[in-house]
Design an enzyme around this catalytic site. Structure first.
Site, PDB file in Angstrom:
ATOM      1  N   SER A 134       0.852  -1.205   0.000  1.00 20.89           N
ATOM      2  CA  SER A 134       0.000   0.000   0.000  1.00 20.89           C
ATOM      3  C   SER A 134       0.876   1.239   0.000  1.00 20.89           C
ATOM      4  O   SER A 134       1.998   1.224   0.529  1.00 20.89           O
ATOM      5  CB  SER A 134      -0.868   0.020   1.263  1.00 20.89           C
ATOM      6  OG  SER A 134      -1.533   1.247   1.384  1.00 20.89           O
ATOM      7  N   TYR A 147      -1.054  -0.878  10.519  1.00 18.78           N
ATOM      8  CA  TYR A 147      -1.288  -1.207   9.104  1.00 18.78           C
ATOM      9  C   TYR A 147      -0.110  -0.710   8.257  1.00 18.78           C
ATOM     10  O   TYR A 147       0.438  -1.450   7.444  1.00 18.78           O
ATOM     11  CB  TYR A 147      -2.599  -0.565   8.645  1.00 18.78           C
ATOM     12  CG  TYR A 147      -2.952  -0.841   7.201  1.00 18.78           C
ATOM     13  CD1 TYR A 147      -3.387  -2.098   6.799  1.00 18.78           C
ATOM     14  CD2 TYR A 147      -2.854   0.163   6.234  1.00 18.78           C
ATOM     15  CE1 TYR A 147      -3.719  -2.352   5.473  1.00 18.78           C
ATOM     16  CE2 TYR A 147      -3.185  -0.080   4.908  1.00 18.78           C
ATOM     17  CZ  TYR A 147      -3.614  -1.331   4.525  1.00 18.78           C
ATOM     18  OH  TYR A 147      -3.935  -1.589   3.210  1.00 18.78           O
TER      19      TYR A 147
HETATM   20  N1  LIG Z   1      -8.876  -0.727  -0.466  1.00 17.70           N
HETATM   21  C1  LIG Z   1      -7.817   0.055  -0.415  1.00 17.70           C
HETATM   22  O1  LIG Z   1      -7.943   1.301  -0.439  1.00 17.70           O
HETATM   23  C2  LIG Z   1      -6.437  -0.531  -0.355  1.00 17.70           C
HETATM   24  C3  LIG Z   1      -5.359   0.341  -0.547  1.00 17.70           C
HETATM   25  C4  LIG Z   1      -4.070  -0.163  -0.500  1.00 17.70           C
HETATM   26  C5  LIG Z   1      -3.862  -1.511  -0.284  1.00 17.70           C
HETATM   27  N2  LIG Z   1      -4.930  -2.340  -0.101  1.00 17.70           N
HETATM   28  C6  LIG Z   1      -4.644  -3.752   0.139  1.00 17.70           C
HETATM   29  O2  LIG Z   1      -5.321  -4.516  -0.836  1.00 17.70           O
HETATM   30  C7  LIG Z   1      -5.573  -5.826  -0.317  1.00 17.70           C
HETATM   31  C8  LIG Z   1      -7.033  -6.177  -0.568  1.00 17.70           C
HETATM   32  O3  LIG Z   1      -7.839  -5.291   0.209  1.00 17.70           O
HETATM   33  P1  LIG Z   1      -9.320  -4.849  -0.183  1.00 17.70           P
HETATM   34  O4  LIG Z   1      -9.361  -3.390  -0.086  1.00 17.70           O
HETATM   35  O5  LIG Z   1      -9.727  -5.534  -1.414  1.00 17.70           O
HETATM   36  O6  LIG Z   1     -10.094  -5.392   1.105  1.00 17.70           O
HETATM   37  P2  LIG Z   1     -11.281  -6.444   1.282  1.00 17.70           P
HETATM   38  O7  LIG Z   1     -12.337  -6.258   0.267  1.00 17.70           O
HETATM   39  O8  LIG Z   1     -11.613  -6.359   2.740  1.00 17.70           O
HETATM   40  O9  LIG Z   1     -10.568  -7.838   0.967  1.00 17.70           O
HETATM   41  C9  LIG Z   1      -9.708  -8.464   1.855  1.00 17.70           C
HETATM   42  C10 LIG Z   1      -9.543  -9.897   1.402  1.00 17.70           C
HETATM   43  O10 LIG Z   1      -8.612 -10.545   2.287  1.00 17.70           O
HETATM   44  C11 LIG Z   1      -9.172 -11.779   2.668  1.00 17.70           C
HETATM   45  N3  LIG Z   1      -8.680 -12.188   3.974  1.00 17.70           N
HETATM   46  C12 LIG Z   1      -8.698 -11.484   5.127  1.00 17.70           C
HETATM   47  N4  LIG Z   1      -8.195 -12.231   6.127  1.00 17.70           N
HETATM   48  C13 LIG Z   1      -7.879 -13.446   5.588  1.00 17.70           C
HETATM   49  C14 LIG Z   1      -7.343 -14.646   6.108  1.00 17.70           C
HETATM   50  N5  LIG Z   1      -7.016 -14.765   7.399  1.00 17.70           N
HETATM   51  N6  LIG Z   1      -7.144 -15.688   5.260  1.00 17.70           N
HETATM   52  C15 LIG Z   1      -7.476 -15.581   3.952  1.00 17.70           C
HETATM   53  N7  LIG Z   1      -7.980 -14.460   3.398  1.00 17.70           N
HETATM   54  C16 LIG Z   1      -8.178 -13.409   4.216  1.00 17.70           C
HETATM   55  C17 LIG Z   1     -10.680 -11.561   2.689  1.00 17.70           C
HETATM   56  O11 LIG Z   1     -11.359 -12.787   2.453  1.00 17.70           O
HETATM   57  P3  LIG Z   1     -12.116 -13.654   3.575  1.00 17.70           P
HETATM   58  O12 LIG Z   1     -12.700 -12.700   4.566  1.00 17.70           O
HETATM   59  O13 LIG Z   1     -13.139 -14.417   2.765  1.00 17.70           O
HETATM   60  O14 LIG Z   1     -11.072 -14.544   4.146  1.00 17.70           O
HETATM   61  C18 LIG Z   1     -10.849 -10.666   1.463  1.00 17.70           C
HETATM   62  O15 LIG Z   1     -10.984 -11.450   0.306  1.00 17.70           O
HETATM   63  C19 LIG Z   1      -5.202  -5.779   1.159  1.00 17.70           C
HETATM   64  O16 LIG Z   1      -3.928  -6.343   1.342  1.00 17.70           O
HETATM   65  C20 LIG Z   1      -5.162  -4.293   1.451  1.00 17.70           C
HETATM   66  O17 LIG Z   1      -4.308  -3.992   2.528  1.00 17.70           O
HETATM   67  C21 LIG Z   1      -6.214  -1.883  -0.128  1.00 17.70           C
END
Ligand SMILES: NC(=O)c1ccc[n+]([C@@H]2O[C@H](COP(=O)([O-])OP(=O)(O)OC[C@H]3O[C@@H](n4cnc5c(N)ncnc54)[C@H](OP(=O)(O)O)[C@@H]3O)[C@@H](O)[C@H]2O)c1
Length: 256
Positions: A134, A147
């Site tokens: 990120s 984070y």
């Molecule tokens: N959204 C943003 O603005 C943003 C910005 C920068 C970086 N990111 C990064 O992008 C990535 C995806 O985030 P997102 O925004 O798409 O969030 P999200 O919609 O909350 O997705 C998170 C994913 O991680 C999975 N997950 C969480 N804990 C887990 C575990 N213990 N085992 C297996 N899977 C797990 C969840 O699936 P289950 O709950 O089904 O397990 C879900 O599919 C993350 O690493 C986040 O830090 C996001």
């Protein structure tokens, strides 16, 4: 070509699955919520397999990778460590359980996927490992201290691994998104600059992965701002981000 994506059940992971499937990749989809993964398998235009699994369990991730390879007919060419959690944190109200959760999912989860796929990539002298870190990892952000720390750890590991794995023909990509509309950011009650959709993010990430980029960072204005912020003297940084400590989040949604 075969790819495995962790955290494929929602947000960026699910959007990336759609994008890569459209581009002809077959996919191993890993996350805990099997029902969402099954639904995604039905929707995707390319062959894919649901691999329900918790990334904090190293043996389970190894087993899921094996199952995925058997189902898709060969080893993964691309592995994307995308699973992540973000719980707001404040040093004055430090919660060890939240810090442990983010450390286990964001950092250890990436290591578990790395451990499961890299030996075979080295043996085949091909493949790519990517981690969704990120822009928040570029400096310590108030209310996101833990984070930010997990994302900085990912960035450091991926950067060094990129250099170490190059002689073995294995590529490594660090992905640094800015704010993306997903369940993770739903909880934020503050204005998120240059917010983009998960579909846009997935297109940029897929382009970067397919061209073998070292770092994929977007959107450009957020990237430039944070890259410049890295050069700010600490006293200026402290003044500029002091107000962040009061950023609001919806605590009901913060731990989903
Ligand atoms: N959204 C943003 O603005 C943003 C910005 C920068 C970086 N990111 C990064 O992008 C990535 C995806 O985030 P997102 O925004 O798409 O969030 P999200 O919609 O909350 O997705 C998170 C994913 O991680 C999975 N997950 C969480 N804990 C887990 C575990 N213990 N085992 C297996 N899977 C797990 C969840 O699936 P289950 O709950 O089904 O397990 C879900 O599919 C993350 O690493 C986040 O830090 C996001």
């Amino acid at each position: 070509m075969r790819a495995i994506i962790t955290g494929a059940s929602s947000g960026i992971g699910a959007a990336l699955a759609h994008e890569l499937a459209r581009r002809g990749w077959t996919l191993g989809l890993l996350a805990r919520r099997a029902d969402l993964l099954d639904a995604l398998v039905r929707e995707l235009p390319a062959k894919s397999v649901a691999l329900p699994c918790d990334v904090t369990d190293a043996a389970a991730v190894r087993e899921a990778v094996k199952r995925g390879e058997e189902a898709l007919g060969g080893p993964f060419d691309l592995a994307v460590a995308n699973a992540g959690v973000s719980v707001p944190s404040h040093a004055a109200k430090f919660k060890l359980a939240d810090a442990e959760l983010m450390t286990r999912v964001n950092i250890l989860g990436m290591f578990h996927l790395f451990d499961a796929v890299i030996p075979s990539m080295i043996e085949r002298r091909s493949g790519r490992f990517a981690g969704i870190a990120s822009i928040a990892g570029l400096r310590g952000l108030p209310t996101s201290s833990v984070y930010s720390a997990t994302k900085a750890a990912m960035q450091a590991f991926l950067e060094a691994s990129r250099v170490e794995l190059r002689p073995y023909g294995v590529g490594v990509t660090t992905v640094n998104p800015g704010f993306v509309i997903t369940p993770m950011t739903e909880k934020n009650r503050f204005k998120m600059p240059f917010l983009m959709t998960a579909e846009e993010a997935a297109r940029i990430i897929a382009d970067g992965l397919e061209r073998g980029a070292r770092v994929v960072e977007f959107p450009l204005p957020t990237s430039l701002l944070m890259r410049m912020a890295r050069f700010l003297p600490d006293a200026v940084w402290d003044r500029a981000t002091g107000g962040y400590s009061k950023r609001k989040v919806d605590s009901e949604k913060a731990k989903r």
